[in-house]
Design a protein around this motif. Structure first.
Motif, short mmCIF file in Angstrom:
data_model
loop_
_atom_site.label_atom_id
_atom_site.label_comp_id
_atom_site.label_asym_id
_atom_site.label_seq_id
_atom_site.Cartn_x
_atom_site.Cartn_y
_atom_site.Cartn_z
N ASP A 126 0.91 -1.23 0.05
CA ASP A 126 -0.44 -0.19 0.35
C ASP A 126 0.62 1.96 -0.40
O ASP A 126 0.67 2.27 0.38
CB ASP A 126 -0.86 -0.15 1.21
CG ASP A 126 -1.78 -0.70 0.49
OD1 ASP A 126 -2.17 -1.35 -0.25
OD2 ASP A 126 -2.18 -1.58 2.44
N ASP A 183 -1.02 3.59 -2.82
CA ASP A 183 -1.73 4.53 -2.01
C ASP A 183 -2.00 5.11 -0.97
O ASP A 183 -2.11 5.83 -0.72
CB ASP A 183 -2.89 3.04 -1.84
CG ASP A 183 -3.22 2.31 -2.44
OD1 ASP A 183 -3.34 2.34 -3.94
OD2 ASP A 183 -3.47 1.18 -1.82
N GLN A 184 -0.97 4.76 -0.30
CA GLN A 184 -0.42 6.23 0.72
C GLN A 184 -0.33 7.09 -0.18
O GLN A 184 -0.05 8.10 0.24
CB GLN A 184 0.88 5.77 2.07
CG GLN A 184 1.18 6.91 2.77
CD GLN A 184 2.45 5.84 3.86
OE1 GLN A 184 2.19 4.59 3.45
NE2 GLN A 184 2.54 6.75 4.76
N ARG A 204 -2.91 9.28 -1.75
CA ARG A 204 -3.47 9.46 -0.55
C ARG A 204 -2.76 11.27 -0.27
O ARG A 204 -3.18 12.72 0.00
CB ARG A 204 -3.79 8.98 0.26
CG ARG A 204 -4.35 7.77 0.93
CD ARG A 204 -5.35 7.62 1.71
NE ARG A 204 -4.13 6.99 2.85
CZ ARG A 204 -4.02 5.25 2.69
NH1 ARG A 204 -4.48 5.14 1.44
NH2 ARG A 204 -2.85 5.16 2.89
N ARG A 258 -11.94 8.04 5.96
CA ARG A 258 -11.92 7.73 5.01
C ARG A 258 -11.29 6.43 6.20
O ARG A 258 -11.57 4.77 5.80
CB ARG A 258 -10.66 8.02 4.22
CG ARG A 258 -9.86 6.43 3.94
CD ARG A 258 -8.58 7.46 3.28
NE ARG A 258 -7.45 8.75 3.83
CZ ARG A 258 -7.07 7.69 4.69
NH1 ARG A 258 -6.93 6.72 4.57
NH2 ARG A 258 -6.32 8.54 5.09
N ILE A 259 -11.21 6.75 7.17
CA ILE A 259 -10.85 5.35 8.86
C ILE A 259 -11.95 4.83 8.55
O ILE A 259 -11.58 3.46 8.75
CB ILE A 259 -10.02 7.15 9.68
CG1 ILE A 259 -9.22 7.57 8.95
CG2 ILE A 259 -9.81 5.53 10.71
CD1 ILE A 259 -7.39 6.02 8.91
N PHE A 275 -14.51 3.52 6.87
CA PHE A 275 -14.77 2.87 6.55
C PHE A 275 -13.66 1.92 5.72
O PHE A 275 -13.92 0.49 5.58
CB PHE A 275 -14.61 3.94 4.60
CG PHE A 275 -15.18 2.85 3.38
CD1 PHE A 275 -15.74 2.25 3.14
CD2 PHE A 275 -13.67 2.15 2.72
CE1 PHE A 275 -16.10 1.61 1.54
CE2 PHE A 275 -13.79 1.76 1.70
CZ PHE A 275 -14.82 0.85 1.28
N GLU A 276 -13.01 1.83 5.93
CA GLU A 276 -11.22 0.84 6.82
C GLU A 276 -11.50 0.30 6.78
O GLU A 276 -11.50 -0.94 7.17
CB GLU A 276 -9.90 2.05 6.55
CG GLU A 276 -9.81 2.41 4.85
CD GLU A 276 -8.70 3.02 5.18
OE1 GLU A 276 -7.88 3.19 6.53
OE2 GLU A 276 -7.86 3.76 3.71
N ARG A 277 -12.15 1.28 8.57
CA ARG A 277 -12.14 -0.08 9.60
C ARG A 277 -13.50 -0.92 9.30
O ARG A 277 -13.34 -1.99 9.92
CB ARG A 277 -12.58 0.94 10.71
CG ARG A 277 -11.39 0.95 12.03
CD ARG A 277 -12.27 2.51 12.87
NE ARG A 277 -10.58 2.77 13.50
CZ ARG A 277 -10.84 3.99 14.09
NH1 ARG A 277 -11.89 4.23 13.90
NH2 ARG A 277 -9.70 4.91 14.53
N LYS A 286 -14.53 -1.95 7.01
CA LYS A 286 -13.88 -2.48 5.42
C LYS A 286 -13.30 -3.60 5.54
O LYS A 286 -13.13 -4.57 5.55
CB LYS A 286 -13.33 -2.43 4.55
CG LYS A 286 -12.81 -2.76 3.03
CD LYS A 286 -12.11 -2.20 2.23
CE LYS A 286 -11.77 -3.17 0.83
NZ LYS A 286 -11.04 -2.16 -0.04
N ALA A 287 -12.48 -3.32 6.99
CA ALA A 287 -11.65 -4.87 7.82
C ALA A 287 -12.63 -5.41 8.07
O ALA A 287 -12.15 -6.81 8.19
CB ALA A 287 -10.40 -4.89 8.16
N ASN A 317 -14.86 -7.80 5.39
CA ASN A 317 -13.47 -8.68 5.34
C ASN A 317 -13.30 -9.99 6.27
O ASN A 317 -13.01 -11.04 5.73
CB ASN A 317 -12.24 -8.19 5.05
CG ASN A 317 -13.08 -7.43 2.86
OD1 ASN A 317 -13.74 -7.76 3.15
ND2 ASN A 317 -11.71 -6.48 2.79
#
Length: 87
Positions: free
Chosen positions: A33, A36-37, A40, A53-54, A56-58, A60-61, A64
């Motif tokens: 990543d 991506d970083q 961003r 974004r944070i 959403f990432e949480r 999503k994790a 998953n």
């Protein structure tokens, strides 16, 4: 002796094949990543966009991880009761 992380992230060019080495490097950067970083941090991210974004990432994790657990449960073999909860 070289540092282990340096050796693990070093891409050697064999037989002047630079394009293959670039593909390998892009694959490594994509897995970690780093690209991506970079994308961003290229432009300023407003605080509400950062929080969104944070979050959403949480989410999503968590999703998953839950789906992986469900898939591993379904794919288990040698269960005593192959259909739990059906009786």
């Amino acid at each position: 002796m070289r540092h282990a992380s340096f050796i693990a992230r070093t891409v050697f060019v064999h037989n002047n094949d630079v394009e293959a080495a670039c593909r390998i490097l892009n694959r490594i950067l994509g897995r970690e990543d780093i690209l991506d970083q970079f994308r961003r941090t290229r432009f300023f991210e407003k605080p509400f966009q950062f929080r969104r974004r944070i979050n959403f990432e949480r989410c999503k994790a968590i999703y998953n991880e839950d789906m992986d657990r469900k898939i591993q449960f379904v794919l288990r073999k040698n269960r005593t009761d192959p259909y739990p909860g059906s009786s």
